[in-house]
Design an enzyme around this catalytic site. Sequence first.
Site, PDB file in Angstrom:
ATOM      1  N   LYS A   1      -3.099   0.130 -13.060  1.00  0.00           N
ATOM      2  CA  LYS A   1      -3.750  -0.994 -12.374  1.00  0.00           C
ATOM      3  C   LYS A   1      -4.548  -1.814 -13.387  1.00  0.00           C
ATOM      4  O   LYS A   1      -5.782  -1.766 -13.451  1.00  0.00           O
ATOM      5  CB  LYS A   1      -4.612  -0.503 -11.210  1.00  0.00           C
TER       6      LYS A   1
ATOM      7  N   LEU B   1       2.928  -0.491  -8.449  1.00  0.00           N
ATOM      8  CA  LEU B   1       1.628   0.175  -8.373  1.00  0.00           C
ATOM      9  C   LEU B   1       1.699   1.242  -7.273  1.00  0.00           C
ATOM     10  O   LEU B   1       2.198   0.950  -6.178  1.00  0.00           O
ATOM     11  CB  LEU B   1       0.541  -0.850  -8.026  1.00  0.00           C
TER      12      LEU B   1
HETATM   13  N1  PLP Z   1       0.833  -3.692  -5.735  1.00  0.00           N
HETATM   14  C1  PLP Z   1       0.066  -4.470  -6.517  1.00  0.00           C
HETATM   15  C2  PLP Z   1       0.694  -5.221  -7.644  1.00  0.00           C
HETATM   16  C3  PLP Z   1      -1.317  -4.580  -6.259  1.00  0.00           C
HETATM   17  O1  PLP Z   1      -2.077  -5.359  -7.055  1.00  0.00           O
HETATM   18  C4  PLP Z   1      -1.870  -3.882  -5.159  1.00  0.00           C
HETATM   19  C5  PLP Z   1      -3.283  -3.952  -4.868  1.00  0.00           C
HETATM   20  O2  PLP Z   1      -4.058  -4.595  -5.531  1.00  0.00           O
HETATM   21  C6  PLP Z   1      -1.022  -3.100  -4.366  1.00  0.00           C
HETATM   22  C7  PLP Z   1       0.333  -3.010  -4.697  1.00  0.00           C
HETATM   23  C8  PLP Z   1      -1.550  -2.335  -3.183  1.00  0.00           C
HETATM   24  O3  PLP Z   1      -2.318  -1.231  -3.589  1.00  0.00           O
HETATM   25  P1  PLP Z   1      -3.457  -0.631  -2.678  1.00  0.00           P
HETATM   26  O4  PLP Z   1      -2.803  -0.257  -1.384  1.00  0.00           O
HETATM   27  O5  PLP Z   1      -3.957   0.548  -3.410  1.00  0.00           O
HETATM   28  O6  PLP Z   1      -4.481  -1.710  -2.489  1.00  0.00           O
END
Ligand code: PLP
Length: 299
Positions: free
Chosen positions: A161, A219
Site C-alpha cells: 500500500k 491490494l
Molecule cells: N485497491 C486499491 C488500489 C486501494 O487503494 C484500496 C484502498 O485504498 C483498495 C483496493 C481497498 O482496500 P481496503 O478495503 O483495505 O480499503
Amino acid sequence: MSTITREYSRSPAGRIAYVEGRYLPHGQACVHIEDRGLQFADSVYEVCAIQAGRLLDERGHLDRLERSLLEIKIPMPMERASLRAVMRETVRRNRIVHGLLYMQVTRGAYRRDHAIPQSAHRPTLILTARQLDFAVLERRRSQGVRVVSMPDQRWARCDIKSTALLPNVLAKSQAREQGAYEAWFVDHQGFVTEGSSTNAWIVTRDGILLTRPLSPDILPGVTRAGVLRAAREAGIRVEERAFTLEEAYAAREAFFTAATAWVMPVVEIDGRPVANAHPGEITEELASRYRAFAEAPVD
Ligand code: PLP
C-alpha cells in the site's frame, strides 16, 4: 501566506493531525521538505473507516501496514499498542463519529540520495482523521455508480500500500472527467485487476461471485476479506479468479469494496448498463451484511 497554507487554513476549525510525535492543528502540521515520502514516495499508508467512533477492521489494517513496511524495509514507527493509542486519540481529538482515519509512514527525512540511507531508522508517522457524510454515501449506494475501464499502468507490487499513487490519481481523475465515479484497471490480457482505490467484483449470469485472487497485481483489501467472509457465511457461491472486461460487461451484478466505500454497487461499465442498471440482489445482501458487521456492538 502561501496558497497551500491558505488552503489548509480553511480546514474545519478544531481539526487535529498527529505528526512526528505531536498533536497539532491541521493547518500547522508539516513534515520536512527532504522527507523521503515527499521526494521519492518512499512511504506507505493505511485508511481505516470509523463507524460510531470505532475503528473498523483495525487489526486487518495494522497487519497490512506492518506487512507493507516489512516489504520495503521501513521499521514500524512505534509498537503496535502505542500506535493503536495514537489512532484512538486522533479519532477522539477530532470527534469523529463516522469518517476515515489516514496513516502515512515515510522512511523519514534525509539528505537526498536515491539509495536508502544506512541510518534510515527514524520513520515519519502522520495521522489525520476526517468526518464522512454517511447520508451521501448511502444515497450513492442506493443508486449505484458508474465505472470506466483503463489500462493498468501501475508498478508490479500493487500488494504494497504505497503512497506512489500517481497512476491511481490520474485514473480516478480521468474517470471523473468521463462522468464516472471509479476507474477499473485492466491488465494486458484483458482481465480486470482492481479499481483505482477499490477492489472489483462481479456476479456472473449463473450467480457466481468473482473477485481477483490475491497476488502482487492487487491490494489485499481489508474490506475485500470481510466481504469474502460475509459471502461464504451467506452461502453465496464465490470464486477468487480473475475476470475479463467482457465478463464484467455481461455480468448480472458488479460492485467494488474499500474502507472508504464499504460495498458500492456498480450500475454501468464503460457506458453499458450492468444488468438492469440497478444495484443487484447479491450486492445488496453483501452491503447489508457488511453494514451489520460495521454497526455491531463491540464486546
Ligand atoms: N485497491 C486499491 C488500489 C486501494 O487503494 C484500496 C484502498 O485504498 C483498495 C483496493 C481497498 O482496500 P481496503 O478495503 O483495505 O480499503
